[in-house]
Write a protein that holds these residues in place. Sequence first.
Motif, PDB file in Angstrom:
ATOM      1  N   TRP A  96      89.399  25.327 -27.860  1.00  0.00           N
ATOM      2  CA  TRP A  96      90.764  25.042 -28.314  1.00  0.00           C
ATOM      3  C   TRP A  96      91.688  26.213 -27.968  1.00  0.00           C
ATOM      4  CZ3 TRP A  96      94.132  21.545 -29.304  1.00  0.00           C
ATOM      5  CH2 TRP A  96      95.286  21.857 -30.022  1.00  0.00           C
ATOM      6  N   SER A  97      91.236  27.428 -28.194  1.00  0.00           N
ATOM      7  CA  SER A  97      92.046  28.606 -27.885  1.00  0.00           C
ATOM      8  C   SER A  97      92.285  28.737 -26.380  1.00  0.00           C
ATOM      9  CB  SER A  97      91.377  29.879 -28.418  1.00  0.00           C
ATOM     10  OG  SER A  97      91.353  29.866 -29.829  1.00  0.00           O
ATOM     11  N   ILE A  98      91.295  28.337 -25.591  1.00  0.00           N
ATOM     12  CA  ILE A  98      91.481  28.350 -24.135  1.00  0.00           C
ATOM     13  C   ILE A  98      92.514  27.296 -23.746  1.00  0.00           C
ATOM     14  CG2 ILE A  98      90.351  27.956 -21.905  1.00  0.00           C
ATOM     15  CD1 ILE A  98      87.748  29.055 -23.238  1.00  0.00           C
ATOM     16  N   PHE A  99      92.408  26.119 -24.320  1.00  0.00           N
ATOM     17  CA  PHE A  99      93.366  25.050 -24.042  1.00  0.00           C
ATOM     18  C   PHE A  99      94.794  25.487 -24.375  1.00  0.00           C
ATOM     19  CE2 PHE A  99      95.691  21.209 -25.336  1.00  0.00           C
ATOM     20  CZ  PHE A  99      95.611  20.479 -24.161  1.00  0.00           C
ATOM     21  N   ARG A 100      94.947  26.166 -25.506  1.00  0.00           N
ATOM     22  CA  ARG A 100      96.279  26.631 -25.939  1.00  0.00           C
ATOM     23  C   ARG A 100      96.814  27.790 -25.092  1.00  0.00           C
ATOM     24  NH1 ARG A 100      98.959  26.449 -30.466  1.00  0.00           N
ATOM     25  NH2 ARG A 100      98.992  28.702 -30.589  1.00  0.00           N
ATOM     26  N   GLY A 101      95.921  28.484 -24.399  1.00  0.00           N
ATOM     27  CA  GLY A 101      96.339  29.623 -23.592  1.00  0.00           C
ATOM     28  C   GLY A 101      96.203  30.962 -24.300  1.00  0.00           C
ATOM     29  N   ASP A 102      95.683  30.955 -25.537  1.00  0.00           N
ATOM     30  CA  ASP A 102      95.440  32.208 -26.252  1.00  0.00           C
ATOM     31  C   ASP A 102      94.248  32.952 -25.665  1.00  0.00           C
ATOM     32  OD1 ASP A 102      97.513  31.840 -28.116  1.00  0.00           O
ATOM     33  OD2 ASP A 102      96.222  30.635 -29.418  1.00  0.00           O
ATOM     34  N   MET A 103      93.352  32.186 -25.032  1.00  0.00           N
ATOM     35  CA  MET A 103      92.150  32.767 -24.433  1.00  0.00           C
ATOM     36  C   MET A 103      91.954  32.169 -23.045  1.00  0.00           C
ATOM     37  SD  MET A 103      89.441  32.749 -27.643  1.00  0.00           S
ATOM     38  CE  MET A 103      88.075  33.322 -26.654  1.00  0.00           C
ATOM     39  N   SER A 104      91.043  32.786 -22.304  1.00  0.00           N
ATOM     40  CA  SER A 104      90.622  32.306 -21.001  1.00  0.00           C
ATOM     41  C   SER A 104      89.109  32.137 -21.055  1.00  0.00           C
ATOM     42  CB  SER A 104      91.018  33.335 -19.938  1.00  0.00           C
ATOM     43  OG  SER A 104      90.611  32.918 -18.657  1.00  0.00           O
ATOM     44  N   LEU A 105      88.536  31.517 -20.055  1.00  0.00           N
ATOM     45  CA  LEU A 105      87.077  31.449 -20.014  1.00  0.00           C
ATOM     46  C   LEU A 105      86.483  32.846 -19.887  1.00  0.00           C
ATOM     47  CD1 LEU A 105      86.371  28.387 -17.736  1.00  0.00           C
ATOM     48  CD2 LEU A 105      85.704  28.660 -20.110  1.00  0.00           C
ATOM     49  N   VAL A 106      87.089  33.669 -19.041  1.00  0.00           N
ATOM     50  CA  VAL A 106      86.563  35.006 -18.782  1.00  0.00           C
ATOM     51  C   VAL A 106      87.641  36.048 -19.054  1.00  0.00           C
ATOM     52  CG1 VAL A 106      85.521  36.541 -17.069  1.00  0.00           C
ATOM     53  CG2 VAL A 106      84.998  34.093 -17.012  1.00  0.00           C
ATOM     54  N   GLY A 107      87.260  37.084 -19.754  1.00  0.00           N
ATOM     55  CA  GLY A 107      88.138  38.204 -20.090  1.00  0.00           C
ATOM     56  C   GLY A 107      87.444  39.019 -21.159  1.00  0.00           C
TER      57      GLY A 107
END
Length: 186
Positions: A96-107
């Motif tokens: 969900w956080s990746i979808f929202r742009g708060d997170m990425s798959l890698v970082g």
Amino acid sequence: MKRAFDLFFVVCVGFWLLVPIGLIALLVRWTSPGPALYWSDRVGRNNRIFKMPKFRSMRLDTPAVATHLLSEPDQYLTPVGPFLRKTSLDELPQLWSIFRGDMSLVGPRPALFNQQDLIQLRTEVGVERLVPGLTGWAQINGRDELPIPDKVCLDAEYLRRQSFGFDLKIIFLTVWRVLRRDGVNH
């Protein structure tokens, strides 16, 4: 391109994981009181705070600190907590956080809001400019076992080396390490 890949991945994988995610949520609710998800305040890009979901693997009365700072972390685990952590299934809601742009798959993994030592060291080397990830270079090179300065060095190395190919390598190595349960304390 990184954001497009993140969205493509989350939509494709998220669709196939809907049933397992629902079953895990029910399992968490059936085995301990409280919500299935725990929303923790995390430090994102440019040290901005965001809410990151995880399946709840610890009791509701657990202090909001990094697990390694608890004197007896096992006493706070829910009945399914050890399984969720060892298999990394507690991380699935972060899609969900990746979808929202708060997170990425890698970082770099997002720091807790109160991990001032980690936040400060990352800021000193410019890592705070990166979007935090579900997995990262530090995750596959030690995960919970790394001291904070070593994590920051690996995060800084990722900052210097970041590329689509490097991200794919990290994703592959993450799957490998999760299957082997490398570097997982609980």
